[in-house]
Motif scaffolding. Structure first.
Motif, PDB file in Angstrom:
ATOM      1  N   ARG A  11     -36.910   6.800  -4.938  1.00 26.60           N
ATOM      2  CA  ARG A  11     -36.503   5.741  -4.014  1.00 26.60           C
ATOM      3  C   ARG A  11     -35.285   5.013  -4.557  1.00 26.60           C
ATOM      4  O   ARG A  11     -35.298   4.530  -5.683  1.00 26.60           O
ATOM      5  N   GLY A  12     -34.230   4.971  -3.735  1.00 26.76           N
ATOM      6  CA  GLY A  12     -33.011   4.269  -4.103  1.00 26.76           C
ATOM      7  C   GLY A  12     -31.976   5.191  -4.728  1.00 26.76           C
ATOM      8  O   GLY A  12     -32.317   6.145  -5.432  1.00 26.76           O
ATOM      9  N   LYS A  14     -29.859   4.677  -7.126  1.00 27.64           N
ATOM     10  CA  LYS A  14     -29.823   4.683  -8.594  1.00 27.64           C
ATOM     11  C   LYS A  14     -30.853   5.660  -9.163  1.00 27.64           C
ATOM     12  O   LYS A  14     -30.543   6.428 -10.074  1.00 27.64           O
ATOM     13  N   ASN A  28     -24.430   8.392  -3.621  1.00 24.31           N
ATOM     14  CA  ASN A  28     -24.498   7.738  -2.318  1.00 24.31           C
ATOM     15  C   ASN A  28     -23.607   8.465  -1.308  1.00 24.31           C
ATOM     16  O   ASN A  28     -24.021   8.707  -0.166  1.00 24.31           O
ATOM     17  N   GLN A  44     -33.107   2.107   2.638  1.00 26.54           N
ATOM     18  CA  GLN A  44     -33.156   2.704   1.298  1.00 26.54           C
ATOM     19  C   GLN A  44     -33.156   4.226   1.383  1.00 26.54           C
ATOM     20  O   GLN A  44     -33.914   4.820   2.151  1.00 26.54           O
TER      21      GLN A  44
END
Length: 65
Positions: A11-12, A14, A28, A44
Motif C-alpha cells: 500500500r502506497g 513508497k 508513481n 492510494q
C-alpha cells in the motif's frame, strides 16, 4: 504457496518503490501510465507482490532481438 492477501498487498507508492528498489517518483509515474501493474484504492496506489514479481519475470525472460 498459499499466502494471506494482506501479506501480498503493498500500500502506497513508497512501499511499492521500496519493494522494487526504485525511486518513488519513477514508481508513481510507472503506476500512473500503466507501465507497472497496480491500482488505486481511494487515493492510494496498491500493488500485489506476486503480480509485480510476475511482471518483472516476464520482462527479464524476453529474448533480445
Amino acid at each position: 504457496m498459499d499466502t494471506e492477501i494482506g501479506d501480498d498487498i503493498l500500500r502506497g507508492v513508497k512501499n511499492i518503490a521500496d519493494y522494487i528498489n526504485e525511486d518513488a517518483r519513477a514508481t508513481n509515474h510507472k503506476l500512473a501510465t500503466g507501465a507497472l501493474p497496480g491500482g488505486k484504492e481511494g487515493n492510494q496506489w496498491i500493488a500485489s507482490k506476486a503480480v509485480l514479481r510476475d511482471h518483472y519475470k516476464n520482462i527479464t525472460a524476453k529474448r533480445a532481438v
